[in-house]
Design a protein around this motif. Structure first.
Motif, mmCIF file in Angstrom:
data_model
loop_
_atom_site.group_PDB
_atom_site.id
_atom_site.type_symbol
_atom_site.label_atom_id
_atom_site.label_comp_id
_atom_site.label_asym_id
_atom_site.label_seq_id
_atom_site.Cartn_x
_atom_site.Cartn_y
_atom_site.Cartn_z
ATOM 1 N N ALA A 101 -9.618 -0.671 -8.610
ATOM 2 C CA ALA A 101 -9.393 -0.170 -7.250
ATOM 3 C C ALA A 101 -10.219 -0.947 -6.229
ATOM 4 C CB ALA A 101 -9.726 1.316 -7.181
ATOM 5 N N SER A 102 -11.351 -1.504 -6.685
ATOM 6 C CA SER A 102 -12.239 -2.208 -5.759
ATOM 7 C C SER A 102 -11.814 -3.662 -5.529
ATOM 8 C CB SER A 102 -13.681 -2.169 -6.291
ATOM 9 O OG SER A 102 -13.776 -2.864 -7.525
ATOM 10 N N ILE A 103 -10.847 -4.163 -6.332
ATOM 11 C CA ILE A 103 -10.405 -5.551 -6.180
ATOM 12 C C ILE A 103 -9.518 -5.656 -4.946
ATOM 13 C CG2 ILE A 103 -9.047 -7.404 -7.198
ATOM 14 C CD1 ILE A 103 -9.844 -6.409 -9.931
ATOM 15 N N PRO A 104 -9.880 -6.497 -3.978
ATOM 16 C CA PRO A 104 -9.052 -6.638 -2.772
ATOM 17 C C PRO A 104 -7.753 -7.359 -3.087
ATOM 18 C CG PRO A 104 -10.858 -8.216 -2.732
ATOM 19 C CD PRO A 104 -11.093 -7.342 -3.923
ATOM 20 N N MET A 105 -6.641 -6.850 -2.575
ATOM 21 C CA MET A 105 -5.328 -7.451 -2.780
ATOM 22 C C MET A 105 -4.923 -8.203 -1.518
ATOM 23 S SD MET A 105 -4.279 -6.629 -5.875
ATOM 24 C CE MET A 105 -2.486 -6.764 -5.862
ATOM 25 N N MET A 106 -4.544 -9.456 -1.687
ATOM 26 C CA MET A 106 -4.000 -10.241 -0.594
ATOM 27 C C MET A 106 -2.525 -9.888 -0.439
ATOM 28 S SD MET A 106 -6.677 -11.969 0.269
ATOM 29 C CE MET A 106 -5.985 -13.235 1.344
ATOM 30 N N LYS A 107 -2.067 -9.721 0.776
ATOM 31 C CA LYS A 107 -0.674 -9.362 1.009
ATOM 32 C C LYS A 107 -0.071 -10.270 2.069
ATOM 33 C CE LYS A 107 0.584 -5.562 3.264
ATOM 34 N NZ LYS A 107 0.891 -4.142 3.545
ATOM 35 N N VAL A 108 1.111 -10.814 1.752
ATOM 36 C CA VAL A 108 1.871 -11.629 2.703
ATOM 37 C C VAL A 108 3.238 -10.980 2.851
ATOM 38 C CG1 VAL A 108 2.783 -13.900 3.237
ATOM 39 C CG2 VAL A 108 0.663 -13.705 1.922
ATOM 40 N N ALA A 109 3.574 -10.566 4.061
ATOM 41 C CA ALA A 109 4.847 -9.882 4.314
ATOM 42 C C ALA A 109 5.589 -10.578 5.443
ATOM 43 C CB ALA A 109 4.602 -8.411 4.657
ATOM 44 N N THR A 110 6.915 -10.576 5.351
ATOM 45 C CA THR A 110 7.753 -11.184 6.387
ATOM 46 C C THR A 110 8.648 -10.129 7.010
ATOM 47 O OG1 THR A 110 9.416 -11.754 4.720
ATOM 48 C CG2 THR A 110 7.793 -13.444 5.279
ATOM 49 N N GLY A 111 8.939 -10.312 8.295
ATOM 50 C CA GLY A 111 9.841 -9.422 9.005
ATOM 51 C C GLY A 111 11.257 -9.974 8.980
ATOM 52 N N GLN A 139 -8.914 -12.801 -7.860
ATOM 53 C CA GLN A 139 -9.599 -12.823 -9.148
ATOM 54 C C GLN A 139 -8.647 -13.037 -10.315
ATOM 55 O OE1 GLN A 139 -10.047 -10.804 -6.674
ATOM 56 N NE2 GLN A 139 -12.119 -9.970 -6.527
ATOM 57 N N SER A 140 -7.380 -12.619 -10.162
ATOM 58 C CA SER A 140 -6.456 -12.706 -11.292
ATOM 59 C C SER A 140 -6.163 -14.145 -11.692
ATOM 60 C CB SER A 140 -5.136 -11.990 -10.955
ATOM 61 O OG SER A 140 -4.392 -12.726 -10.011
ATOM 62 N N ARG A 146 -2.079 -15.093 -14.631
ATOM 63 C CA ARG A 146 -2.000 -15.164 -13.174
ATOM 64 C C ARG A 146 -0.915 -14.167 -12.735
ATOM 65 N NH1 ARG A 146 -0.384 -21.250 -12.803
ATOM 66 N NH2 ARG A 146 0.558 -20.712 -14.810
ATOM 67 N N GLU A 147 -1.310 -13.083 -12.100
ATOM 68 C CA GLU A 147 -0.382 -12.005 -11.796
ATOM 69 C C GLU A 147 -0.147 -11.861 -10.293
ATOM 70 O OE1 GLU A 147 -0.680 -8.480 -14.876
ATOM 71 O OE2 GLU A 147 -2.670 -8.965 -14.128
ATOM 72 N N VAL A 148 1.122 -11.652 -9.934
ATOM 73 C CA VAL A 148 1.473 -11.335 -8.548
ATOM 74 C C VAL A 148 2.489 -10.196 -8.567
ATOM 75 C CG1 VAL A 148 1.098 -13.713 -7.770
ATOM 76 C CG2 VAL A 148 3.396 -12.976 -8.426
ATOM 77 N N TYR A 149 2.614 -9.539 -7.417
ATOM 78 C CA TYR A 149 3.564 -8.435 -7.260
ATOM 79 C C TYR A 149 4.500 -8.796 -6.106
ATOM 80 C CZ TYR A 149 0.155 -6.037 -10.167
ATOM 81 O OH TYR A 149 -0.693 -5.707 -11.184
ATOM 82 N N PHE A 150 5.818 -8.656 -6.353
ATOM 83 C CA PHE A 150 6.763 -9.168 -5.373
ATOM 84 C C PHE A 150 7.897 -8.190 -5.107
ATOM 85 C CE2 PHE A 150 10.306 -11.886 -3.957
ATOM 86 C CZ PHE A 150 9.683 -12.498 -2.861
ATOM 87 N N ASP A 151 8.290 -8.143 -3.824
ATOM 88 C CA ASP A 151 9.450 -7.363 -3.393
ATOM 89 C C ASP A 151 10.239 -8.206 -2.400
ATOM 90 O OD1 ASP A 151 11.082 -4.905 -2.756
ATOM 91 O OD2 ASP A 151 10.133 -5.218 -0.807
ATOM 92 N N GLY A 152 11.535 -8.410 -2.670
ATOM 93 C CA GLY A 152 12.360 -9.175 -1.737
ATOM 94 C C GLY A 152 12.948 -10.408 -2.374
ATOM 95 N N GLU A 153 13.002 -11.502 -1.591
ATOM 96 C CA GLU A 153 13.549 -12.765 -2.075
ATOM 97 C C GLU A 153 12.533 -13.877 -1.860
ATOM 98 O OE1 GLU A 153 17.527 -15.632 -1.749
ATOM 99 O OE2 GLU A 153 17.223 -14.016 -0.284
ATOM 100 N N GLY A 154 12.390 -14.720 -2.875
ATOM 101 C CA GLY A 154 11.431 -15.811 -2.758
ATOM 102 C C GLY A 154 11.735 -16.938 -3.724
#
Length: 319
Positions: A101-111, A139-140, A146-154
């Motif tokens: 819970a203490s690990i900061p998550m970087m987030k990139v979102a597009t409109g 940190q991952s 190497r883990e990421v979480y994704f929603d949308g198209e990329g």
């Protein structure tokens, strides 16, 4: 007959006494009779008495003191062993959850209508299409995976590292890669997800069924997120999947409803289809010019597109 009548009268009197007594009074009377009553034991053998006693103990769930002490001893021993293990386990889970819970998550979102290019800490390049979101922890990338979480198209161009696989978590599915290029479409609101592999190799895993499939280049996988089923298709036009990077969407014999859905997502509008045609569409539509897209649709289907209200349109066939 008198003896029989007397017995019945006595029985009725005893019944009235019993019915008129409380449970406590009956218990006291029975205990007194048991302890001091005159019961002939001449015709009762020791074997019968032992058998009666065992039956009473069995119905009462009775255990001998020695056996009870033996079971209690083992329960105490088991508790002394398991309790520290449970405490350590709970402490470990608490520590891990707190650390996570203490690990900061970087987030990139597009409109709507936005596209963003991101370079991850390992050098992996991600081009994120509109209405999409990428999350990851710095940190991952120094850990086993190497883990990421994704929603949308990329579009992903993953840096090769066999010791540290690249894993994308995305709505009921995981994508595991070593180094490759592919396009993913998986919006939370969609019933299906799509992965198009340009080169390299990726492993798809449905979190619904647990089944996995390793893709080869020029394959497109359609995953039903509800059932976990996978539809694998070969294509000679794999680059169509990344045309959105040039602000285009390419359709090849696609149903009209699929074209409308794409326009609604790209331009954040709602389109009502008033046409009855079942003809599929083949062509290229811009993703950054709605008027031009409507002109192409109008010519292709000989229809008109009218604006009803803000962000609401209707397609009608020309008379």
């Amino acid at each position: 007959m008198k003896g029989t009548t007397g017995n019945k009268q006595e029985l009725n009197i005893e019944r009235e006494i019993v019915n008129g007594s409380t449970d406590e009074q009956l218990e006291a009377t029975m205990l007194e009779e048991w302890n001091h009553g005159i019961i002939s034991e001449d015709n009762i053998s020791d074997t019968d008495i032992q058998r009666i006693q065992e039956n009473i103990h069995q119905h009462m769930g009775y255990r001998s003191p020695g056996k009870s002490r033996y079971i209690l001893k083992w329960i105490q021993i088991a508790a002394s062993i398991l309790l520290p293990i449970c405490i350590l386990g709970m402490a470990y889970i608490y520590h891990e959850n707190k650390q996570y819970a203490s690990i900061p998550m970087m987030k990139v979102a597009t409109g709507e209508g936005e596209q963003v290019t991101v370079t991850l800490p390992d050098g992996t390049h991600v081009i994120i299409n509109s209405s999409s979101e990428l999350k990851y922890a710095m940190q991952s990338f120094s850990q086993k995976e190497r883990e990421v979480y994704f929603d949308g198209e990329g579009y992903y161009k993953v840096t090769k590292n066999k010791k540290h696989p690249f894993v994308i978590h995305s709505h009921n599915m995981d994508i595991r890669v070593l180094g490759t290029e592919f396009n993913i479409i998986n919006h939370k609101s969609d019933q299906t997800a799509e992965v198009a592999l340009i080169n390299g190799s990726v492993q798809l895993t449905s979190l619904v069924t647990g089944n996995s499939y390793t893709m080869s280049p020029n394959e497109i996988a359609i995953i039903n997120k509800k059932t976990g089923s996978m539809d694998i298709r070969q294509t000679e036009n794999i680059q169509d999947a990344t045309a959105w990077q040039q602000k285009q969407t390419i359709f090849r014999d696609e149903p009209m409803q699929q074209v409308i859905k794409s326009l609604e997502r790209n331009y954040n509008i709602h389109i009502k289809n008033g046409m009855k045609t079942n003809e599929n569409f083949t062509g290229t539509l811009p993703t950054n010019n709605l008027d031009e897209a409507f002109k192409i649709i109008s010519v292709s289907y000989n229809c008109s597109i009218q604006k009803i209200s803000n962000n609401n349109y209707i397609i009608k066939g020309k008379k």
